[in-house]
Write a protein that holds these residues in place. Structure first.
Motif, mmCIF file in Angstrom:
data_model
loop_
_atom_site.group_PDB
_atom_site.id
_atom_site.type_symbol
_atom_site.label_atom_id
_atom_site.label_comp_id
_atom_site.label_asym_id
_atom_site.label_seq_id
_atom_site.Cartn_x
_atom_site.Cartn_y
_atom_site.Cartn_z
ATOM 1 N N UNK A 1 0.835 -1.196 0.000
ATOM 2 C CA UNK A 1 0.000 0.000 0.000
ATOM 3 C C UNK A 1 0.874 1.253 0.000
ATOM 4 N N UNK A 2 1.933 1.239 0.817
ATOM 5 C CA UNK A 2 2.816 2.410 0.854
ATOM 6 C C UNK A 2 3.462 2.643 -0.509
ATOM 7 N N UNK A 3 3.852 1.578 -1.174
ATOM 8 C CA UNK A 3 4.472 1.726 -2.497
ATOM 9 C C UNK A 3 3.481 2.273 -3.511
ATOM 10 N N UNK A 4 2.234 1.814 -3.438
ATOM 11 C CA UNK A 4 1.203 2.324 -4.351
ATOM 12 C C UNK A 4 0.971 3.818 -4.116
ATOM 13 N N UNK A 5 0.939 4.221 -2.856
ATOM 14 C CA UNK A 5 0.744 5.635 -2.535
ATOM 15 C C UNK A 5 1.963 6.466 -2.935
ATOM 16 N N UNK A 6 3.163 5.914 -2.747
ATOM 17 C CA UNK A 6 4.372 6.640 -3.168
ATOM 18 C C UNK A 6 4.385 6.829 -4.685
ATOM 19 N N UNK A 7 3.937 5.821 -5.408
ATOM 20 C CA UNK A 7 3.953 5.877 -6.873
ATOM 21 C C UNK A 7 2.937 6.868 -7.422
ATOM 22 N N UNK A 8 1.868 7.117 -6.675
ATOM 23 C CA UNK A 8 0.830 8.040 -7.132
ATOM 24 C C UNK A 8 0.299 8.810 -5.938
ATOM 25 N N UNK A 9 0.909 9.942 -5.657
ATOM 26 C CA UNK A 9 0.551 10.735 -4.477
ATOM 27 C C UNK A 9 -0.875 11.298 -4.550
ATOM 28 N N UNK A 10 -1.488 11.301 -5.726
ATOM 29 C CA UNK A 10 -2.885 11.753 -5.798
ATOM 30 C C UNK A 10 -3.805 10.796 -5.047
ATOM 31 N N UNK A 11 -3.352 9.566 -4.811
ATOM 32 C CA UNK A 11 -4.161 8.586 -4.079
ATOM 33 C C UNK A 11 -4.144 8.817 -2.571
ATOM 34 N N UNK A 12 -3.259 9.675 -2.081
ATOM 35 C CA UNK A 12 -3.195 9.956 -0.649
ATOM 36 C C UNK A 12 -4.523 10.535 -0.167
ATOM 37 N N UNK A 13 -5.108 11.413 -0.943
ATOM 38 C CA UNK A 13 -6.385 12.018 -0.560
ATOM 39 C C UNK A 13 -7.461 10.939 -0.418
ATOM 40 N N UNK A 14 -7.522 10.000 -1.354
ATOM 41 C CA UNK A 14 -8.498 8.914 -1.282
ATOM 42 C C UNK A 14 -8.187 8.006 -0.090
ATOM 43 N N UNK A 15 -6.904 7.719 0.144
ATOM 44 C CA UNK A 15 -6.509 6.900 1.287
ATOM 45 C C UNK A 15 -7.010 7.517 2.592
ATOM 46 N N UNK A 16 -6.826 8.813 2.751
ATOM 47 C CA UNK A 16 -7.270 9.495 3.973
ATOM 48 C C UNK A 16 -8.780 9.376 4.131
ATOM 49 N N UNK A 17 -9.528 9.588 3.059
ATOM 50 C CA UNK A 17 -10.993 9.483 3.127
ATOM 51 C C UNK A 17 -11.418 8.059 3.485
ATOM 52 N N UNK A 18 -10.798 7.073 2.863
ATOM 53 C CA UNK A 18 -11.131 5.681 3.140
ATOM 54 C C UNK A 18 -10.768 5.300 4.578
ATOM 55 N N UNK A 19 -9.634 5.779 5.066
ATOM 56 C CA UNK A 19 -9.239 5.496 6.443
ATOM 57 C C UNK A 19 -10.238 6.106 7.424
ATOM 58 N N UNK A 20 -10.694 7.317 7.134
ATOM 59 C CA UNK A 20 -11.678 7.953 8.005
ATOM 60 C C UNK A 20 -13.016 7.224 7.939
ATOM 61 N N UNK A 21 -13.374 6.739 6.764
ATOM 62 C CA UNK A 21 -14.624 5.993 6.629
ATOM 63 C C UNK A 21 -14.546 4.688 7.428
ATOM 64 N N UNK A 22 -13.453 3.978 7.286
ATOM 65 C CA UNK A 22 -13.317 2.680 7.951
ATOM 66 C C UNK A 22 -13.110 2.796 9.463
#
Length: 145
Positions: A1-22
């Motif tokens: 997951x960290x590698x996917x986020x490092x490769x595409x930093x635009x996904x950080x925003x979605x990661x934060x939203x998903x983490x808050x949802x979960x």
């Protein structure tokens, strides 16, 4: 997951939203008074009843979120969760919270090679109440070169 986020930093925003949802830090907070007799999913709720809303449960509703128990970096409309409530009583600090979390995740990605739970040291016991918080969290990480 960290590698996917490092490769595409635009996904950080979605990661934060998903983490808050979960893992919404506030599982439920607002009490609402029912203004008229209503039936919801077969349950009759009389006018004047007080309801305690549980956002955490709504954020895992399969009718609203396909594969609700999974973190999905491709989720359509990821900010549609209830973590900050909705409508006129939504959290006034939601924008600041989102920004702080995005900054923190980006710093982790910059500074840490990996991040994981310390084996055998976490029972993941939550504190009682409406706030989602662990009694203890033991992590291991390696610094990034």
């Amino acid at each position: 997951l960290m590698e996917e986020l490092r490769a595409d930093r635009t996904k950080v925003k979605v990661f934060v939203e998903e983490a808050m949802r979960l893992y919404a830090p506030t599982q439920g907070l607002s009490t609402r008074k029912v203004t008229r007799d209503v039936e919801f999913q077969g349950v009759k709720i009389p006018k004047g009843s007080l309801l305690h809303l549980r956002y955490g449960a709504g954020n895992r509703d399969e009718d609203e979120f396909r594969h609700a128990d999974r973190l999905d970096l491709n989720r359509h409309k990821p900010a549609r969760h209830l973590t900050f409530s909705q409508g006129p009583r939504s959290c006034p600090g939601s924008g600041l919270s989102r920004l702080e979390q995005q900054i923190a995740v980006n710093v982790w990605l910059d500074r840490l090679h990996d991040l994981k739970l310390s084996p055998g040291k976490n029972d993941l016991t939550h504190q009682p109440g409406i706030m989602l918080g662990l009694w203890a969290l033991h992590l291991q990480f390696r610094k990034r070169a």
